[in-house]
Scaffold this motif. Structure first.
Motif, PDB file in Angstrom:
ATOM      1  N   UNK A 132       1.370  -0.894  -0.210  1.00 57.01           N
ATOM      2  CA  UNK A 132      -0.037  -0.015  -0.106  1.00 57.01           C
ATOM      3  C   UNK A 132       0.887   1.197   0.049  1.00 57.01           C
ATOM      4  N   UNK A 133       2.175   1.209   0.577  1.00 55.62           N
ATOM      5  CA  UNK A 133       2.745   2.366   0.515  1.00 55.62           C
ATOM      6  C   UNK A 133       3.250   3.052  -0.823  1.00 55.62           C
ATOM      7  N   UNK A 134       2.922   1.666  -1.748  1.00 61.86           N
ATOM      8  CA  UNK A 134       3.689   1.796  -2.945  1.00 61.86           C
ATOM      9  C   UNK A 134       2.855   3.461  -3.758  1.00 61.86           C
ATOM     10  N   UNK A 135       1.141   2.783  -3.502  1.00 60.05           N
ATOM     11  CA  UNK A 135       0.043   3.940  -4.157  1.00 60.05           C
ATOM     12  C   UNK A 135       0.437   5.180  -3.734  1.00 60.05           C
ATOM     13  N   UNK A 136       0.506   5.203  -1.882  1.00 57.98           N
ATOM     14  CA  UNK A 136       0.713   6.232  -1.294  1.00 57.98           C
ATOM     15  C   UNK A 136       1.569   6.649  -2.318  1.00 57.98           C
ATOM     16  N   UNK A 137       2.263   6.997  -1.790  1.00 56.88           N
ATOM     17  CA  UNK A 137       3.774   7.609  -2.360  1.00 56.88           C
ATOM     18  C   UNK A 137       3.476   8.183  -3.755  1.00 56.88           C
ATOM     19  N   UNK A 138       2.846   6.843  -4.430  1.00 58.35           N
ATOM     20  CA  UNK A 138       2.933   8.173  -5.671  1.00 58.35           C
ATOM     21  C   UNK A 138       1.514   8.938  -5.979  1.00 58.35           C
ATOM     22  N   UNK A 139       0.682   8.595  -5.418  1.00 60.75           N
ATOM     23  CA  UNK A 139      -0.777   9.871  -4.870  1.00 60.75           C
ATOM     24  C   UNK A 139       0.191  11.170  -4.424  1.00 60.75           C
ATOM     25  N   UNK A 140       1.183  10.906  -4.028  1.00 59.07           N
ATOM     26  CA  UNK A 140       2.029  11.922  -2.591  1.00 59.07           C
ATOM     27  C   UNK A 140       2.364  12.557  -4.127  1.00 59.07           C
ATOM     28  N   UNK A 141       3.341  12.178  -5.054  1.00 56.39           N
ATOM     29  CA  UNK A 141       4.065  12.588  -6.375  1.00 56.39           C
ATOM     30  C   UNK A 141       2.285  12.939  -7.086  1.00 56.39           C
ATOM     31  N   UNK A 142       1.463  12.851  -7.774  1.00 53.83           N
ATOM     32  CA  UNK A 142       0.565  12.646  -8.310  1.00 53.83           C
ATOM     33  C   UNK A 142       0.084  13.693  -8.027  1.00 53.83           C
ATOM     34  N   UNK A 143      -0.333  14.230  -6.508  1.00 50.37           N
ATOM     35  CA  UNK A 143      -0.679  15.607  -6.137  1.00 50.37           C
ATOM     36  C   UNK A 143       0.388  16.472  -5.918  1.00 50.37           C
ATOM     37  N   UNK A 144       1.839  16.394  -5.995  1.00 49.16           N
ATOM     38  CA  UNK A 144       2.515  17.743  -6.485  1.00 49.16           C
ATOM     39  C   UNK A 144       2.884  17.389  -7.710  1.00 49.16           C
ATOM     40  N   UNK A 145       2.620  16.693  -8.455  1.00 44.76           N
ATOM     41  CA  UNK A 145       2.440  17.224 -10.334  1.00 44.76           C
ATOM     42  C   UNK A 145       1.193  18.279 -10.373  1.00 44.76           C
ATOM     43  N   UNK A 146       0.601  17.951 -10.079  1.00 43.84           N
ATOM     44  CA  UNK A 146      -1.075  18.774  -9.602  1.00 43.84           C
ATOM     45  C   UNK A 146      -0.310  19.695  -9.489  1.00 43.84           C
ATOM     46  N   UNK A 147      -0.188  19.981  -8.954  1.00 46.80           N
ATOM     47  CA  UNK A 147       0.089  21.036  -7.644  1.00 46.80           C
ATOM     48  C   UNK A 147       1.026  22.434  -8.561  1.00 46.80           C
ATOM     49  N   UNK A 148       1.614  21.647  -9.975  1.00 45.46           N
ATOM     50  CA  UNK A 148       2.602  22.799 -10.072  1.00 45.46           C
ATOM     51  C   UNK A 148       2.802  23.397 -11.298  1.00 45.46           C
TER      52      UNK A 148
END
Length: 146
Positions: free
Chosen positions: A12-28
Motif C-alpha cells: 500500500x505504501x507504493x500507492x500512497x507515495x505515487x499519489x503524493x507524487x501525483x498530487x505534487x505534479x498537479x500542484x505545479x
C-alpha cells in the motif's frame, strides 16, 4: 490477459507515495487539459492501456475535443494544438524516451519560449509521474475496466 497482482494491496505504501507524487505534479500549475494531453501522449508511447483509458476519460471530462484526443499521436501533422502544447508534447516524447537522445537543446529552447523555468520543471515532473504510473501498470498488467 489478466492482472498479475494488485500492487496497492500487496504494498500500500507504493500507492500512497505515487499519489503524493501525483498530487505534487498537479500542484505545479500545468493547465489541466495540457496535463491530460501529456499523460495520454506518454501512455501512447509506453503502450499503457490502463492509463490511456483513464486519461482519455479524464480529458473528455475536462471538455477536451474528441479530435484532439484521437489525433494526439500525430500532433505534428495537425493544426489542432497550440505552440505551447506542441512544445510540451515534444518534451513529453523526449523525456519518455530519454535513453534514445536525451533532451536536445533545440527541444529545450522551444519549451523555454513557451514556459518559464518553474513551469518547465513542472512539465518534467508531470512527464516523470505518468511514466512511473505507466511502468507500474504495465509491469503488473493492470487492465482498463471492462
Amino acid at each position: 490477459m489478466s492482472t498479475r497482482f494488485n500492487y496497492a494491496k500487496v504494498y500500500p505504501q507504493v500507492l500512497e507515495k505515487m499519489l503524493e507524487m501525483e498530487n505534487f505534479a498537479k500542484s505545479t500549475g500545468i493547465e489541466p487539459k495540457l496535463y491530460e494531453l501529456i499523460k495520454i501522449r506518454a501512455s501512447q508511447i509506453n503502450g499503457c492501456a490502463f492509463c490511456l483509458n483513464m486519461h482519455t476519460v479524464d480529458s473528455r471530462a475536462l471538455g477536451e475535443e474528441e479530435r484532439r484526443i484521437y489525433l494526439l499521436d500525430a500532433w505534428r501533422e495537425t493544426t489542432y494544438y497550440t505552440e505551447k502544447e506542441k512544445a510540451a508534447l515534444e518534451l513529453t516524447e523526449y523525456v519518455t524516451k530519454i535513453s534514445e537522445a536525451g533532451v536536445p537543446d533545440e527541444v529545450y529552447d522551444r519549451v523555454r519560449k513557451q514556459f518559464d523555468e518553474k513551469e518547465t520543471i513542472g512539465l518534467v515532473i508531470v512527464i516523470n509521474t505518468i511514466n512511473s504510473w505507466n511502468r507500474i501498470a504495465i509491469s503488473t498488467k493492470m487492465m482498463p475496466p471492462a
